[in-house]
Design a protein around this motif. Structure first.
Motif, mmCIF file in Angstrom:
data_model
loop_
_atom_site.group_PDB
_atom_site.id
_atom_site.type_symbol
_atom_site.label_atom_id
_atom_site.label_comp_id
_atom_site.label_asym_id
_atom_site.label_seq_id
_atom_site.Cartn_x
_atom_site.Cartn_y
_atom_site.Cartn_z
ATOM 1 N N PRO A 262 -70.221 3.638 -54.080
ATOM 2 C CA PRO A 262 -70.351 4.760 -54.745
ATOM 3 C C PRO A 262 -71.368 4.324 -55.932
ATOM 4 C CG PRO A 262 -68.241 3.678 -55.574
ATOM 5 C CD PRO A 262 -68.868 3.021 -54.225
ATOM 6 N N ASP A 263 -72.073 5.514 -56.385
ATOM 7 C CA ASP A 263 -72.805 5.348 -57.599
ATOM 8 C C ASP A 263 -72.055 5.409 -58.963
ATOM 9 O OD1 ASP A 263 -75.374 5.646 -56.149
ATOM 10 O OD2 ASP A 263 -75.001 7.949 -56.208
ATOM 11 N N VAL A 264 -70.863 5.985 -58.827
ATOM 12 C CA VAL A 264 -70.003 5.903 -60.019
ATOM 13 C C VAL A 264 -68.779 5.737 -59.574
ATOM 14 C CG1 VAL A 264 -69.162 7.378 -62.070
ATOM 15 C CG2 VAL A 264 -71.664 7.471 -61.566
ATOM 16 N N VAL A 265 -67.872 4.756 -60.476
ATOM 17 C CA VAL A 265 -66.358 4.814 -60.152
ATOM 18 C C VAL A 265 -65.855 5.268 -61.471
ATOM 19 C CG1 VAL A 265 -64.648 3.205 -60.073
ATOM 20 C CG2 VAL A 265 -66.674 2.975 -58.479
ATOM 21 N N VAL A 266 -64.742 6.084 -61.211
ATOM 22 C CA VAL A 266 -63.824 6.623 -62.447
ATOM 23 C C VAL A 266 -62.543 5.791 -62.437
ATOM 24 C CG1 VAL A 266 -62.683 8.435 -63.342
ATOM 25 C CG2 VAL A 266 -64.743 9.030 -62.424
ATOM 26 N N MET A 267 -62.571 4.828 -63.277
ATOM 27 C CA MET A 267 -61.580 3.913 -63.251
ATOM 28 C C MET A 267 -60.227 4.178 -64.079
ATOM 29 S SD MET A 267 -60.416 1.032 -61.864
ATOM 30 C CE MET A 267 -61.700 0.360 -61.031
ATOM 31 N N ASP A 268 -59.406 4.351 -63.944
ATOM 32 C CA ASP A 268 -58.064 4.301 -64.764
ATOM 33 C C ASP A 268 -57.725 2.771 -65.459
ATOM 34 O OD1 ASP A 268 -55.535 4.894 -66.204
ATOM 35 O OD2 ASP A 268 -54.778 6.020 -64.533
ATOM 36 N N VAL A 269 -57.690 2.717 -66.544
ATOM 37 C CA VAL A 269 -57.328 1.535 -67.072
ATOM 38 C C VAL A 269 -56.016 0.880 -66.932
ATOM 39 C CG1 VAL A 269 -57.410 0.246 -69.450
ATOM 40 C CG2 VAL A 269 -59.120 1.979 -68.874
ATOM 41 N N MET A 270 -55.182 1.670 -67.017
ATOM 42 C CA MET A 270 -53.783 1.189 -66.723
ATOM 43 C C MET A 270 -53.101 1.616 -65.269
ATOM 44 S SD MET A 270 -53.229 0.009 -69.538
ATOM 45 C CE MET A 270 -53.638 0.011 -71.315
#
Length: 111
Positions: A29-37
């Motif tokens: 993907p171009d962008v990953v939305v990553m949860d920190v926890m």
């Protein structure tokens, strides 16, 4: 929310950092939305792994906690942006677009 935007395509929705790394490998993907926890490996370490393999990927970190130390840690790992989950309804879509364009995005509660 992201899937409803005509210019954004969600290619995966996963529940762990390890699954996120695998999805990034598979879908590129171009962008990953990553949860920190996350359960198991945290999103900070997963961000570093993804970027070590695919430095062109842009990461937007998302967390319930928006302390300065946490924001610094995710940025140090290579994330381009940070959004507090408390403000995600207002900020997530503009943050994804900004990060996709290569711009740094720090949500209102992360500043």
């Amino acid at each position: 929310m992201l899937g409803q935007e005509p210019d954004l395509l969600v290619v995966a929705d996963v529940g762990s950092a390890e699954a996120g790394i695998e999805a990034a490998r598979q879908y590129r993907p171009d962008v990953v939305v990553m949860d920190v926890m996350l359960p198991g490996m945290n999103g900070i370490n997963a961000t570093a792994v993804i970027l070590a393999e695919r430095p062109e990927t842009r990461i937007l970190a998302l967390s319930n906690h928006a302390g300065a130390a946490l924001v610094r840690a995710v940025l140090h790992a290579g994330a381009l942006g940070f959004v507090s989950k408390h403000r995600a309804a207002e900020e997530l879509i503009p943050a994804v677009r900004a990060v996709a364009a290569g711009e740094r995005y720090l949500g209102g509660s992360a500043e």
